[in-house]
Design a protein around this motif. Structure first.
Motif, mmCIF file in Angstrom:
data_model
loop_
_atom_site.group_PDB
_atom_site.id
_atom_site.type_symbol
_atom_site.label_atom_id
_atom_site.label_comp_id
_atom_site.label_asym_id
_atom_site.label_seq_id
_atom_site.Cartn_x
_atom_site.Cartn_y
_atom_site.Cartn_z
ATOM 1 N N THR A 30 40.614 20.829 -65.136
ATOM 2 C CA THR A 30 40.980 20.687 -63.726
ATOM 3 C C THR A 30 41.697 21.938 -63.221
ATOM 4 O OG1 THR A 30 41.212 18.310 -64.059
ATOM 5 C CG2 THR A 30 42.231 19.245 -62.092
ATOM 6 N N ASP A 31 42.640 22.436 -63.987
ATOM 7 C CA ASP A 31 43.386 23.640 -63.613
ATOM 8 C C ASP A 31 42.443 24.830 -63.474
ATOM 9 O OD1 ASP A 31 45.410 25.392 -63.081
ATOM 10 O OD2 ASP A 31 46.331 25.287 -65.062
ATOM 11 N N PHE A 32 41.549 24.993 -64.428
ATOM 12 C CA PHE A 32 40.604 26.112 -64.413
ATOM 13 C C PHE A 32 39.683 26.036 -63.201
ATOM 14 C CE2 PHE A 32 36.562 28.055 -65.738
ATOM 15 C CZ PHE A 32 37.009 29.346 -65.953
ATOM 16 N N LEU A 88 52.330 31.006 -54.872
ATOM 17 C CA LEU A 88 53.280 30.524 -55.879
ATOM 18 C C LEU A 88 52.693 29.386 -56.707
ATOM 19 C CD1 LEU A 88 56.641 30.681 -53.924
ATOM 20 C CD2 LEU A 88 55.818 32.218 -55.715
ATOM 21 N N PHE A 89 51.935 28.513 -56.057
ATOM 22 C CA PHE A 89 51.279 27.427 -56.774
ATOM 23 C C PHE A 89 50.233 27.972 -57.743
ATOM 24 C CE2 PHE A 89 48.150 23.869 -56.889
ATOM 25 C CZ PHE A 89 48.958 22.975 -57.577
ATOM 26 N N SER A 90 49.500 29.002 -57.330
ATOM 27 C CA SER A 90 48.496 29.584 -58.220
ATOM 28 C C SER A 90 49.155 30.288 -59.406
ATOM 29 C CB SER A 90 47.578 30.537 -57.463
ATOM 30 O OG SER A 90 48.283 31.656 -57.000
ATOM 31 N N LEU A 91 50.330 30.882 -59.191
ATOM 32 C CA LEU A 91 51.052 31.491 -60.319
ATOM 33 C C LEU A 91 51.500 30.432 -61.328
ATOM 34 C CD1 LEU A 91 53.324 34.284 -58.813
ATOM 35 C CD2 LEU A 91 51.374 34.541 -60.328
ATOM 36 N N ALA A 92 51.996 29.303 -60.814
ATOM 37 C CA ALA A 92 52.404 28.216 -61.699
ATOM 38 C C ALA A 92 51.192 27.655 -62.452
ATOM 39 C CB ALA A 92 53.082 27.117 -60.895
ATOM 40 N N GLY A 127 50.154 30.113 -65.135
ATOM 41 C CA GLY A 127 51.063 30.010 -66.277
ATOM 42 C C GLY A 127 50.756 28.796 -67.131
ATOM 43 N N ALA A 128 50.455 27.672 -66.481
ATOM 44 C CA ALA A 128 50.088 26.461 -67.226
ATOM 45 C C ALA A 128 48.777 26.666 -67.973
ATOM 46 C CB ALA A 128 49.980 25.278 -66.281
ATOM 47 N N LEU A 129 47.822 27.344 -67.342
ATOM 48 C CA LEU A 129 46.538 27.611 -67.995
ATOM 49 C C LEU A 129 46.723 28.511 -69.222
ATOM 50 C CD1 LEU A 129 43.512 27.031 -67.559
ATOM 51 C CD2 LEU A 129 43.376 29.201 -66.367
ATOM 52 N N ILE A 130 47.568 29.512 -69.113
ATOM 53 C CA ILE A 130 47.837 30.394 -70.247
ATOM 54 C C ILE A 130 48.539 29.633 -71.360
ATOM 55 C CG2 ILE A 130 49.210 32.395 -70.969
ATOM 56 C CD1 ILE A 130 48.547 33.639 -68.251
ATOM 57 N N ALA A 131 49.482 28.775 -71.005
ATOM 58 C CA ALA A 131 50.181 27.981 -72.016
ATOM 59 C C ALA A 131 49.213 27.046 -72.746
ATOM 60 C CB ALA A 131 51.304 27.178 -71.367
ATOM 61 N N MET A 132 48.297 26.433 -72.014
ATOM 62 C CA MET A 132 47.321 25.551 -72.660
ATOM 63 C C MET A 132 46.367 26.338 -73.541
ATOM 64 S SD MET A 132 46.430 22.577 -69.914
ATOM 65 C CE MET A 132 46.583 23.509 -68.396
ATOM 66 N N CYS A 133 45.981 27.538 -73.102
ATOM 67 C CA CYS A 133 45.122 28.389 -73.932
ATOM 68 C C CYS A 133 45.832 28.773 -75.235
ATOM 69 C CB CYS A 133 44.728 29.646 -73.177
ATOM 70 S SG CYS A 133 43.513 29.393 -71.902
ATOM 71 N N LEU A 134 47.108 29.115 -75.122
ATOM 72 C CA LEU A 134 47.870 29.463 -76.326
ATOM 73 C C LEU A 134 48.010 28.261 -77.253
ATOM 74 C CD1 LEU A 134 50.652 31.689 -74.759
ATOM 75 C CD2 LEU A 134 48.810 32.428 -76.251
ATOM 76 N N TYR A 135 48.235 27.071 -76.677
ATOM 77 C CA TYR A 135 48.357 25.864 -77.480
ATOM 78 C C TYR A 135 47.046 25.561 -78.212
ATOM 79 C CZ TYR A 135 48.745 20.996 -78.814
ATOM 80 O OH TYR A 135 48.722 19.839 -79.528
ATOM 81 N N PHE A 136 45.934 25.593 -77.469
ATOM 82 C CA PHE A 136 44.646 25.315 -78.099
ATOM 83 C C PHE A 136 44.301 26.381 -79.136
ATOM 84 C CE2 PHE A 136 43.401 22.580 -74.365
ATOM 85 C CZ PHE A 136 43.302 21.421 -75.111
ATOM 86 N N GLY A 137 44.636 27.626 -78.871
ATOM 87 C CA GLY A 137 44.376 28.684 -79.844
ATOM 88 C C GLY A 137 45.164 28.482 -81.123
#
Length: 59
Positions: free
Chosen positions: A21-23, A34-38, A41-51
């Motif tokens: 959904t975020d992607f 500001l919403f797109s930055l947040a 950041g959430a998308l990057i955090a999820m990518c790091l978690y899945f990685g």
């Protein structure tokens, strides 16, 4: 390797739905800055978690 990625997404249905959904929102809509930055950041955090969770390239 592709099967491992799909199984990782199936094991975490809530994070997978948030990730997709975020992607798609960032890809097809133009949210406020500001919403797109947040969201980015959430998308990057999820990518790091899945990685980290999948560990596709073990040394």
């Amino acid at each position: 390797m592709f099967k491992k990625i799909i199984n990782g997404f199936i094991d975490q249905p809530l994070l997978t739905s948030l990730f997709v959904t975020d992607f798609l929102i960032l890809l097809f809509h133009k949210p406020p800055f500001l919403f797109s930055l947040a969201m980015l950041g959430a998308l990057i955090a999820m990518c790091l978690y899945f990685g980290q969770k999948l560990a596709l390239f073990k040394v």
